[in-house]
Design a protein around this motif. Structure first.
Motif, PDB file in Angstrom:
ATOM      1  N   ASP A   1      10.193   5.411  -1.722  1.00  0.00           N
ATOM      2  CA  ASP A   1       9.529   4.969  -0.500  1.00  0.00           C
ATOM      3  C   ASP A   1      10.193   3.847   0.288  1.00  0.00           C
ATOM      4  O   ASP A   1       9.827   3.621   1.442  1.00  0.00           O
ATOM      5  N   THR A   2      11.140   3.144  -0.277  1.00  0.00           N
ATOM      6  CA  THR A   2      11.676   1.954   0.397  1.00  0.00           C
ATOM      7  C   THR A   2      12.255   2.255   1.775  1.00  0.00           C
ATOM      8  O   THR A   2      11.887   1.597   2.753  1.00  0.00           O
ATOM      9  N   VAL A   3      13.134   3.224   1.874  1.00  0.00           N
ATOM     10  CA  VAL A   3      13.756   3.515   3.165  1.00  0.00           C
ATOM     11  C   VAL A   3      12.713   4.006   4.161  1.00  0.00           C
ATOM     12  O   VAL A   3      12.695   3.576   5.318  1.00  0.00           O
ATOM     13  N   SER A   4      11.830   4.895   3.711  1.00  0.00           N
ATOM     14  CA  SER A   4      10.806   5.448   4.597  1.00  0.00           C
ATOM     15  C   SER A   4       9.899   4.343   5.158  1.00  0.00           C
ATOM     16  O   SER A   4       9.653   4.276   6.358  1.00  0.00           O
ATOM     17  N   ILE A   5       9.432   3.471   4.277  1.00  0.00           N
ATOM     18  CA  ILE A   5       8.556   2.376   4.726  1.00  0.00           C
ATOM     19  C   ILE A   5       9.317   1.436   5.648  1.00  0.00           C
ATOM     20  O   ILE A   5       8.794   1.006   6.684  1.00  0.00           O
ATOM     21  N   ALA A   6      10.552   1.103   5.299  1.00  0.00           N
ATOM     22  CA  ALA A   6      11.333   0.178   6.124  1.00  0.00           C
ATOM     23  C   ALA A   6      11.554   0.728   7.530  1.00  0.00           C
ATOM     24  O   ALA A   6      11.373   0.010   8.518  1.00  0.00           O
TER      25      ALA A   6
ATOM     26  N   PHE B   1       0.825  -1.208   0.000  1.00  0.00           N
ATOM     27  CA  PHE B   1       0.000   0.000   0.000  1.00  0.00           C
ATOM     28  C   PHE B   1       0.862   1.263   0.000  1.00  0.00           C
ATOM     29  O   PHE B   1       0.506   2.252  -0.643  1.00  0.00           O
ATOM     30  N   GLY B   2       1.979   1.243   0.697  1.00  0.00           N
ATOM     31  CA  GLY B   2       2.879   2.391   0.682  1.00  0.00           C
ATOM     32  C   GLY B   2       3.379   2.690  -0.724  1.00  0.00           C
ATOM     33  O   GLY B   2       3.338   3.834  -1.183  1.00  0.00           O
ATOM     34  N   TYR B   3       3.820   1.660  -1.433  1.00  0.00           N
ATOM     35  CA  TYR B   3       4.264   1.837  -2.810  1.00  0.00           C
ATOM     36  C   TYR B   3       3.106   2.223  -3.729  1.00  0.00           C
ATOM     37  O   TYR B   3       3.268   3.019  -4.646  1.00  0.00           O
ATOM     38  N   SER B   4       1.936   1.641  -3.508  1.00  0.00           N
ATOM     39  CA  SER B   4       0.812   1.874  -4.425  1.00  0.00           C
ATOM     40  C   SER B   4       0.375   3.333  -4.449  1.00  0.00           C
ATOM     41  O   SER B   4      -0.031   3.840  -5.495  1.00  0.00           O
ATOM     42  N   PHE B   5       0.469   4.033  -3.323  1.00  0.00           N
ATOM     43  CA  PHE B   5       0.102   5.449  -3.313  1.00  0.00           C
ATOM     44  C   PHE B   5       1.008   6.232  -4.259  1.00  0.00           C
ATOM     45  O   PHE B   5       0.546   7.084  -5.019  1.00  0.00           O
TER      46      PHE B   5
END
Length: 171
Positions: free
Chosen positions: A104-109, A77-81
Protein backbone atom coordinates in the motif's frame (compact mmCIF):
# COMPACT_ATOMS: atom_id res chain seq x y z
CA UNK A 1 3.65 -31.74 -15.72
CA UNK A 2 0.43 -30.84 -13.95
CA UNK A 3 0.30 -27.46 -12.28
CA UNK A 4 -2.17 -26.70 -9.50
CA UNK A 5 -4.99 -24.39 -10.42
CA UNK A 6 -5.24 -21.00 -8.78
CA UNK A 7 -7.95 -22.24 -6.42
CA UNK A 8 -6.00 -25.38 -5.42
CA UNK A 9 -2.67 -23.67 -4.71
CA UNK A 10 -1.73 -23.93 -1.01
CA UNK A 11 -2.15 -20.20 -0.35
CA UNK A 12 -5.59 -20.37 -1.94
CA UNK A 13 -6.96 -23.62 -0.52
CA UNK A 14 -10.72 -23.32 -0.35
CA UNK A 15 -10.57 -20.10 -2.33
CA UNK A 16 -12.35 -19.99 -5.67
CA UNK A 17 -10.52 -18.78 -8.74
CA UNK A 18 -11.30 -15.24 -9.82
CA UNK A 19 -11.11 -13.93 -13.33
CA UNK A 20 -9.72 -10.64 -12.10
CA UNK A 21 -6.58 -12.19 -10.63
CA UNK A 22 -4.79 -11.82 -13.93
CA UNK A 23 -1.92 -10.01 -12.27
CA UNK A 24 -0.18 -13.40 -12.28
CA UNK A 25 -0.32 -13.54 -16.09
CA UNK A 26 2.09 -12.06 -18.56
CA UNK A 27 0.86 -8.69 -19.80
CA UNK A 28 -0.13 -7.28 -16.44
CA UNK A 29 -3.24 -6.69 -14.42
CA UNK A 30 -6.68 -5.82 -15.65
CA UNK A 31 -8.13 -2.38 -15.14
CA UNK A 32 -10.79 -4.00 -12.95
CA UNK A 33 -8.16 -5.45 -10.61
CA UNK A 34 -6.33 -2.12 -10.46
CA UNK A 35 -9.56 -0.22 -9.78
CA UNK A 36 -10.51 -2.61 -6.95
CA UNK A 37 -7.07 -2.24 -5.36
CA UNK A 38 -7.28 1.55 -5.69
CA UNK A 39 -10.78 1.65 -4.22
CA UNK A 40 -9.57 -0.46 -1.28
CA UNK A 41 -6.76 2.03 -0.71
CA UNK A 42 -9.01 5.06 -1.25
CA UNK A 43 -11.46 3.83 1.38
CA UNK A 44 -8.80 3.70 4.09
CA UNK A 45 -7.29 7.00 2.96
CA UNK A 46 -10.65 8.76 2.94
CA UNK A 47 -11.58 7.56 6.42
CA UNK A 48 -8.22 8.63 7.85
CA UNK A 49 -8.10 11.93 6.03
CA UNK A 50 -11.63 12.97 6.96
CA UNK A 51 -11.09 11.92 10.58
CA UNK A 52 -7.87 13.95 10.70
CA UNK A 53 -9.61 17.02 9.30
CA UNK A 54 -12.47 16.66 11.74
CA UNK A 55 -10.09 16.33 14.70
CA UNK A 56 -7.89 19.24 13.54
CA UNK A 57 -10.93 21.44 12.98
CA UNK A 58 -12.51 20.49 16.31
CA UNK A 59 -9.26 21.38 18.09
CA UNK A 60 -9.02 24.66 16.15
CA UNK A 61 -5.63 23.71 14.71
CA UNK A 62 -4.18 25.65 11.81
CA UNK A 63 -4.00 24.15 8.31
CA UNK A 64 -0.52 22.62 8.49
CA UNK A 65 -0.93 20.44 11.61
CA UNK A 66 -4.44 19.46 10.51
CA UNK A 67 -3.12 18.34 7.12
CA UNK A 68 -0.23 16.43 8.73
CA UNK A 69 -2.68 14.62 11.02
CA UNK A 70 -5.04 13.89 8.12
CA UNK A 71 -2.23 12.44 5.98
CA UNK A 72 -0.84 10.39 8.88
CA UNK A 73 -4.29 8.94 9.60
CA UNK A 74 -4.80 8.23 5.89
CA UNK A 75 -1.70 6.02 5.99
CA UNK A 76 -2.76 4.40 9.29
CA UNK A 77 -6.24 3.53 8.02
CA UNK A 78 -4.98 2.58 4.56
CA UNK A 79 -2.49 0.13 6.05
CA UNK A 80 -4.97 -1.13 8.66
CA UNK A 81 -7.40 -2.42 6.03
CA UNK A 82 -4.66 -4.61 4.56
CA UNK A 83 -3.32 -5.59 7.99
CA UNK A 84 -6.75 -6.77 9.10
CA UNK A 85 -7.21 -8.90 5.97
CA UNK A 86 -3.82 -10.60 6.05
CA UNK A 87 -3.79 -11.19 9.82
CA UNK A 88 -7.23 -12.77 9.43
CA UNK A 89 -5.70 -15.01 6.74
CA UNK A 90 -3.21 -16.30 9.32
CA UNK A 91 -0.10 -14.13 9.00
CA UNK A 92 1.80 -13.01 12.05
CA UNK A 93 1.55 -9.31 12.84
CA UNK A 94 5.21 -8.81 11.87
CA UNK A 95 4.71 -10.43 8.44
CA UNK A 96 1.38 -8.64 7.99
CA UNK A 97 3.05 -5.27 8.56
CA UNK A 98 5.64 -6.08 5.88
CA UNK A 99 2.91 -7.12 3.45
CA UNK A 100 0.87 -3.97 4.14
CA UNK A 101 3.88 -1.72 3.65
CA UNK A 102 4.76 -3.46 0.38
CA UNK A 103 1.17 -3.48 -0.82
CA UNK A 104 0.00 0.00 0.00
CA UNK A 105 2.82 2.52 0.46
CA UNK A 106 3.10 3.74 -3.13
CA UNK A 107 -0.67 3.74 -3.66
CA UNK A 108 -1.36 5.74 -0.49
CA UNK A 109 1.50 8.15 -1.18
CA UNK A 110 0.30 8.90 -4.72
CA UNK A 111 -3.27 9.24 -3.55
CA UNK A 112 -2.36 11.63 -0.74
CA UNK A 113 -0.06 13.70 -2.93
CA UNK A 114 -2.77 14.19 -5.57
CA UNK A 115 -5.66 14.70 -3.17
CA UNK A 116 -3.86 17.15 -0.91
CA UNK A 117 -2.33 18.93 -3.88
CA UNK A 118 -5.82 19.61 -5.22
CA UNK A 119 -7.02 20.81 -1.83
CA UNK A 120 -4.02 23.17 -1.61
CA UNK A 121 -4.60 24.51 -5.14
CA UNK A 122 -8.35 25.22 -4.90
CA UNK A 123 -8.80 28.81 -3.73
CA UNK A 124 -10.34 28.94 -0.26
CA UNK A 125 -10.40 25.16 0.25
CA UNK A 126 -7.70 25.18 2.93
CA UNK A 127 -9.70 27.67 4.99
CA UNK A 128 -13.13 26.07 4.41
CA UNK A 129 -14.87 24.61 7.44
CA UNK A 130 -16.54 21.23 7.75
CA UNK A 131 -19.92 22.92 7.32
CA UNK A 132 -18.89 24.56 4.01
CA UNK A 133 -19.84 23.02 0.69
CA UNK A 134 -16.43 24.04 -0.66
CA UNK A 135 -14.73 21.78 1.88
CA UNK A 136 -16.71 18.70 0.85
CA UNK A 137 -16.74 19.33 -2.91
CA UNK A 138 -12.98 19.91 -2.95
CA UNK A 139 -12.35 16.85 -0.80
CA UNK A 140 -14.58 14.60 -2.92
CA UNK A 141 -13.14 16.04 -6.12
CA UNK A 142 -9.63 15.46 -4.81
CA UNK A 143 -10.48 11.85 -3.98
CA UNK A 144 -11.96 11.34 -7.45
CA UNK A 145 -8.89 12.74 -9.21
CA UNK A 146 -6.60 10.76 -6.88
CA UNK A 147 -8.50 7.57 -7.81
CA UNK A 148 -8.09 8.30 -11.54
CA UNK A 149 -4.36 9.04 -11.17
CA UNK A 150 -3.61 6.16 -8.78
CA UNK A 151 -5.43 3.40 -10.69
CA UNK A 152 -2.87 3.26 -13.55
CA UNK A 153 -0.05 3.32 -10.98
CA UNK A 154 -1.62 0.32 -9.24
CA UNK A 155 -2.21 -1.44 -12.59
CA UNK A 156 1.46 -1.02 -13.46
CA UNK A 157 2.62 -2.23 -10.01
CA UNK A 158 0.25 -5.22 -9.84
CA UNK A 159 1.27 -6.25 -13.34
CA UNK A 160 4.84 -6.49 -12.08
CA UNK A 161 3.94 -8.46 -8.94
CA UNK A 162 4.26 -5.39 -6.68
CA UNK A 163 1.79 -3.33 -4.68
CA UNK A 164 -1.57 -4.96 -4.11
CA UNK A 165 -0.42 -8.13 -5.91
CA UNK A 166 1.57 -8.96 -2.75
CA UNK A 167 -1.69 -9.26 -0.78
CA UNK A 168 -3.23 -11.81 -3.17
CA UNK A 169 -0.83 -14.51 -2.03
CA UNK A 170 -2.48 -14.39 1.40
CA UNK A 171 -6.18 -14.50 0.66
Amino acid sequence: MDHPTHASAPAHAGHHAHGDHDEHMPGGASWSTAAKATLHCLTGCAIGEILGMVIGTALAWSNAPTMVLAIALAFVFGYSFTLFAVVRAGLSLRTAVKVALAADTVSIAVMELVDNGIIALVPGAMDAHLSDGLFWTTLIGGFAVAFVVTTPVNKWMIGRGKGHAVVHAYH
